[in-house]
Design a protein around this motif. Structure first.
Motif, PDB file in Angstrom:
ATOM      1  N   GLU A 130      -2.212  13.125   6.118  1.00  0.00           N
ATOM      2  CA  GLU A 130      -1.250  13.922   6.873  1.00  0.00           C
ATOM      3  C   GLU A 130      -0.697  13.088   8.026  1.00  0.00           C
ATOM      4  OE1 GLU A 130      -0.148  16.852   6.179  1.00  0.00           O
ATOM      5  OE2 GLU A 130      -1.562  17.465   4.606  1.00  0.00           O
ATOM      6  N   PHE A 131       0.598  13.191   8.261  1.00  0.00           N
ATOM      7  CA  PHE A 131       1.223  12.495   9.375  1.00  0.00           C
ATOM      8  C   PHE A 131       0.870  13.175  10.698  1.00  0.00           C
ATOM      9  CE2 PHE A 131       4.593  11.555   6.033  1.00  0.00           C
ATOM     10  CZ  PHE A 131       4.147  10.266   5.813  1.00  0.00           C
ATOM     11  N   PRO A 132       0.963  12.433  11.809  1.00  0.00           N
ATOM     12  CA  PRO A 132       0.854  13.105  13.112  1.00  0.00           C
ATOM     13  C   PRO A 132       1.952  14.175  13.201  1.00  0.00           C
ATOM     14  CG  PRO A 132       0.805  10.708  13.368  1.00  0.00           C
ATOM     15  CD  PRO A 132       1.167  10.975  11.940  1.00  0.00           C
ATOM     16  N   GLN A 133       1.698  15.312  13.804  1.00  0.00           N
ATOM     17  CA  GLN A 133       0.573  15.598  14.669  1.00  0.00           C
ATOM     18  C   GLN A 133      -0.646  16.155  13.935  1.00  0.00           C
ATOM     19  OE1 GLN A 133       0.692  14.720  17.935  1.00  0.00           O
ATOM     20  NE2 GLN A 133       2.697  13.948  17.397  1.00  0.00           N
ATOM     21  N   ASP A 134      -0.582  16.268  12.643  1.00  0.00           N
ATOM     22  CA  ASP A 134      -1.710  16.779  11.873  1.00  0.00           C
ATOM     23  C   ASP A 134      -2.491  15.647  11.217  1.00  0.00           C
ATOM     24  OD1 ASP A 134      -1.113  19.488  12.380  1.00  0.00           O
ATOM     25  OD2 ASP A 134       0.473  19.419  10.879  1.00  0.00           O
ATOM     26  N   TYR A 135      -2.492  14.483  11.860  1.00  0.00           N
ATOM     27  CA  TYR A 135      -3.106  13.282  11.296  1.00  0.00           C
ATOM     28  C   TYR A 135      -4.563  13.535  10.914  1.00  0.00           C
ATOM     29  CZ  TYR A 135      -4.715   8.447  10.977  1.00  0.00           C
ATOM     30  OH  TYR A 135      -5.249   7.273  10.534  1.00  0.00           O
ATOM     31  N   ARG A 136      -4.911  13.140   9.681  1.00  0.00           N
ATOM     32  CA  ARG A 136      -6.282  13.343   9.196  1.00  0.00           C
ATOM     33  C   ARG A 136      -6.749  12.107   8.440  1.00  0.00           C
ATOM     34  NH1 ARG A 136      -5.187  19.256   6.493  1.00  0.00           N
ATOM     35  NH2 ARG A 136      -4.471  20.287   8.381  1.00  0.00           N
ATOM     36  N   GLY A 137      -7.607  11.352   9.078  1.00  0.00           N
ATOM     37  CA  GLY A 137      -8.273  10.265   8.379  1.00  0.00           C
ATOM     38  C   GLY A 137      -7.416   9.040   8.161  1.00  0.00           C
ATOM     39  N   TYR A 138      -8.063   7.978   7.678  1.00  0.00           N
ATOM     40  CA  TYR A 138      -7.419   6.698   7.406  1.00  0.00           C
ATOM     41  C   TYR A 138      -7.661   6.363   5.940  1.00  0.00           C
ATOM     42  CZ  TYR A 138      -6.238   1.743   7.730  1.00  0.00           C
ATOM     43  OH  TYR A 138      -5.673   0.508   7.544  1.00  0.00           O
ATOM     44  N   PHE A 139      -6.592   6.096   5.198  1.00  0.00           N
ATOM     45  CA  PHE A 139      -6.695   5.820   3.774  1.00  0.00           C
ATOM     46  C   PHE A 139      -6.080   4.455   3.489  1.00  0.00           C
ATOM     47  CE2 PHE A 139      -6.246  10.338   4.528  1.00  0.00           C
ATOM     48  CZ  PHE A 139      -7.285  10.889   3.802  1.00  0.00           C
ATOM     49  N   ASP A 140      -6.851   3.571   2.871  1.00  0.00           N
ATOM     50  CA  ASP A 140      -6.311   2.258   2.519  1.00  0.00           C
ATOM     51  C   ASP A 140      -6.577   1.930   1.049  1.00  0.00           C
ATOM     52  OD1 ASP A 140      -9.008   1.791   2.566  1.00  0.00           O
ATOM     53  OD2 ASP A 140      -8.945   0.184   4.063  1.00  0.00           O
ATOM     54  N   ASN A 141      -6.692   2.973   0.241  1.00  0.00           N
ATOM     55  CA  ASN A 141      -6.963   2.794  -1.185  1.00  0.00           C
ATOM     56  C   ASN A 141      -5.665   2.566  -1.964  1.00  0.00           C
ATOM     57  OD1 ASN A 141      -6.625   5.661  -0.346  1.00  0.00           O
ATOM     58  ND2 ASN A 141      -6.497   5.996  -2.543  1.00  0.00           N
ATOM     59  N   GLU A 142      -5.793   2.250  -3.249  1.00  0.00           N
ATOM     60  CA  GLU A 142      -4.621   2.087  -4.098  1.00  0.00           C
ATOM     61  C   GLU A 142      -3.949   3.444  -4.330  1.00  0.00           C
ATOM     62  OE1 GLU A 142      -5.466   0.035  -7.684  1.00  0.00           O
ATOM     63  OE2 GLU A 142      -6.052  -1.830  -6.681  1.00  0.00           O
ATOM     64  N   ARG A 143      -2.629   3.420  -4.389  1.00  0.00           N
ATOM     65  CA  ARG A 143      -1.870   4.644  -4.609  1.00  0.00           C
ATOM     66  C   ARG A 143      -1.333   4.646  -6.036  1.00  0.00           C
ATOM     67  NH1 ARG A 143      -3.635   4.611   0.259  1.00  0.00           N
ATOM     68  NH2 ARG A 143      -2.549   5.790   1.890  1.00  0.00           N
ATOM     69  N   ASN A 144      -1.692   5.698  -6.769  1.00  0.00           N
ATOM     70  CA  ASN A 144      -1.241   5.873  -8.152  1.00  0.00           C
ATOM     71  C   ASN A 144      -0.710   7.291  -8.290  1.00  0.00           C
ATOM     72  OD1 ASN A 144      -2.386   3.271  -9.294  1.00  0.00           O
ATOM     73  ND2 ASN A 144      -4.260   4.200  -8.521  1.00  0.00           N
ATOM     74  N   TYR A 145       0.576   7.425  -8.569  1.00  0.00           N
ATOM     75  CA  TYR A 145       1.207   8.738  -8.599  1.00  0.00           C
ATOM     76  C   TYR A 145       1.935   8.968  -9.926  1.00  0.00           C
ATOM     77  CZ  TYR A 145       0.407   8.840  -3.532  1.00  0.00           C
ATOM     78  OH  TYR A 145      -0.164   8.828  -2.291  1.00  0.00           O
ATOM     79  N   PHE A 146       1.846  10.213 -10.422  1.00  0.00           N
ATOM     80  CA  PHE A 146       2.479  10.601 -11.678  1.00  0.00           C
ATOM     81  C   PHE A 146       3.922  11.030 -11.450  1.00  0.00           C
ATOM     82  CE2 PHE A 146       3.510  14.291 -14.451  1.00  0.00           C
ATOM     83  CZ  PHE A 146       3.666  13.597 -15.642  1.00  0.00           C
ATOM     84  N   VAL A 147       4.818  10.602 -12.338  1.00  0.00           N
ATOM     85  CA  VAL A 147       6.216  11.023 -12.310  1.00  0.00           C
ATOM     86  C   VAL A 147       6.561  11.581 -13.692  1.00  0.00           C
ATOM     87  CG1 VAL A 147       8.608  10.354 -11.904  1.00  0.00           C
ATOM     88  CG2 VAL A 147       6.762   9.168 -10.685  1.00  0.00           C
TER      89      VAL A 147
END
Length: 456
Positions: A130-147
């Motif tokens: 989640e972006f600020p102002q609702d920022y939650r956690g730090y993620f640096d994993n690979e991103r794989n998204y379905f289209v």
């Protein structure tokens, strides 16, 4: 005779429809993949005009960057932690033909930091964090998204747009990231979502702990598998396990409810899995709480713990805070005046933060926010929601980093409790409360605190 003819035709039609429905078999063709160059367009900032994901947006003035190298290594800065990437691609005939059979693609973006939204031809197809102002956690994993196939231009160009935020001011593609696209497999088109009956994941008696599991099958064919829901204590002691075989029709969804009655006060771990052929097709893990204020924890503090912190609070009280507020015009919107706050804390250390003062009359509740380890500065909320806000930068970090004398913070003075970094950092937290209590527009009986990572 006419009545019997109509009946006969209806029966034939029913079986033809049923036959067609059953005729859709799972596509087991080999995966087709295609790799693309590391060239992207980049622009710092949040993209507040909401146009930067659109296909027809003109990005010719944007910078050229490489996904294979970090932005920092390319001497590129973010704007308040935000940035955007854009890239136009055209797929080969081999990949296009395979997509028609498979029903969609998987975007393989590589590793990203730290939160993101990914758009394909202007449509949101994936989100992490989640972006600020609702920022939650730090993620640096690979991103794989379905289209899905219907969102892909199979004959022309396709636009990938990525909005991201990283409070460390490093984020976006991490070193070595490379874009590739592959045809989507059956498991890629299964979406597992869990709805927790209580929105804050904290349950109170007499309500049971209850969740709703939804599986959305975006395949054209039916999918069979086993749904497994396990619940353990916080230290992984098993409490309950539910398991059932299910079948989900093509382009359909299924929902199941699970509950646990009368748990002891505490925190619990859920693992929800949908398995096919003894392999995990999709999975969710999360924690819930039950009446946590009734948890009975054994005391394990050192004998001098209370005396140590009581004395520290007395030492802090001897330091005059000397509050100084400077208006920050670029953050001051219709509802708030945002100030840079400077004040003295334990050891006469100068610390800073951002304060959002409501432009409305009266006494206001306040939310004090403590930042994550090493976060870059960010402003508080700027649109009215009933609260004042104060975002603190503890010593040596964020707004105080230019004059940092505490090294990498967590190990500074680790061998001595009197000189340890977090002795002062914890007292900075208290000084933040001193500040909001000093403000005439704040209702000091209504103070909330929040934070993640270090700030948690």
């Amino acid at each position: 005779m006419k009545k019997y003819t109509i009946y006969f035709l209806s029966v034939i039609t029913f079986f033809l429809v049923l036959s067609c429905k059953q005729a859709v078999k799972e596509n087991l063709d080999p995966i087709v993949s295609e790799s693309f160059s590391a060239d992207w367009k980049f622009h710092a900032g949040e993209g507040v005009d909401s146009l930067w994901m659109n296909v027809d947006y003109n990005d010719t003035a944007w910078q050229e960057v490489l996904s294979s190298k970090s932005l920092k290594d390319q001497n590129i800065n973010l704007d308040n932690g935000f940035g955007w990437y854009r890239k136009r691609i055209q797929m080969s005939d081999v990949l296009v033909n395979a997509i028609k059979n498979k029903g969609g693609i998987m975007l393989h973006l590589g590793r990203l930091a730290a939160t993101d939204e990914v758009y394909f031809n202007g449509k949101l197809v994936g989100k992490t964090g989640e972006f600020p102002q609702d920022y939650r956690g730090y993620f640096d994993n690979e991103r794989n998204y379905f289209v899905p196939e219907e969102d892909i231009d199979l004959t022309g160009e396709n636009l990938i747009a990525i909005k991201f935020h990283d409070g460390w001011n490093v984020g976006g593609f991490l070193q070595g990231a490379a874009l590739s696209i592959s045809t989507a497999e059956t498991k890629d088109k299964l979406a597992l979502n869990v709805q927790v009956a209580d929105s804050d994941y904290i349950f109170m008696a007499p309500s049971p702990v209850q969740i709703k599991v939804n599986i959305d099958n975006k395949n054209k064919w039916a999918v069979q598998g086993r749904l497994m829901v396990t619940l353990t204590t916080d230290d992984y002691q098993p409490l309950k396990a539910d398991s059932m075989d299910i079948e989900i029709d093509g382009k359909a969804s299924i929902s199941k409810f699970f509950s646990f009655d009368n748990p002891n006060p505490g925190f619990y771990r859920y693992t929800v899995q949908f398995r096919r052929n003894d392999t995990i097709a999709c999975e969710k893990k999360f924690n819930v709480g039950f009446e946590p204020e009734k948890i009975n924890s054994p005391l394990d503090a050192k004998d001098d713990f209370k005396a140590f912190w009581d004395n520290n609070l007395k030492e802090l009280a001897k330091v005059a805070p000397d509050y100084k507020l400077t208006l920050v015009p670029q953050y001051s919107k219709i509802d708030y005046d945002v100030y840079l706050v400077e004040m003295r804390s334990f050891g006469n250390e100068l610390i800073r933060g951002y304060y959002a003062k409501p432009k409305r009359e009266g006494k206001h509740p306040v939310i004090v926010e403590y930042m994550g380890y090493g976060s870059q500065p960010y402003p508080p909320n700027q649109w009215w929601d009933g609260f004042a806000y104060f975002v603190l930068s503890i010593r040596g970090q964020a707004l105080n980093q230019p004059t940092n004398r505490f090294g990498t913070w967590i190990t500074y003075g680790l061998d001595n409790k009197d000189n340890y970094y977090y002795r002062g950092a914890f007292l900075d937290v208290v000084r933040a409360l001193d500040f909001v209590c000093s403000r005439p527009e704040i209702d000091a009986e209504k103070i909330a605190v929040r934070g993640g990572s270090q700030g948690g």
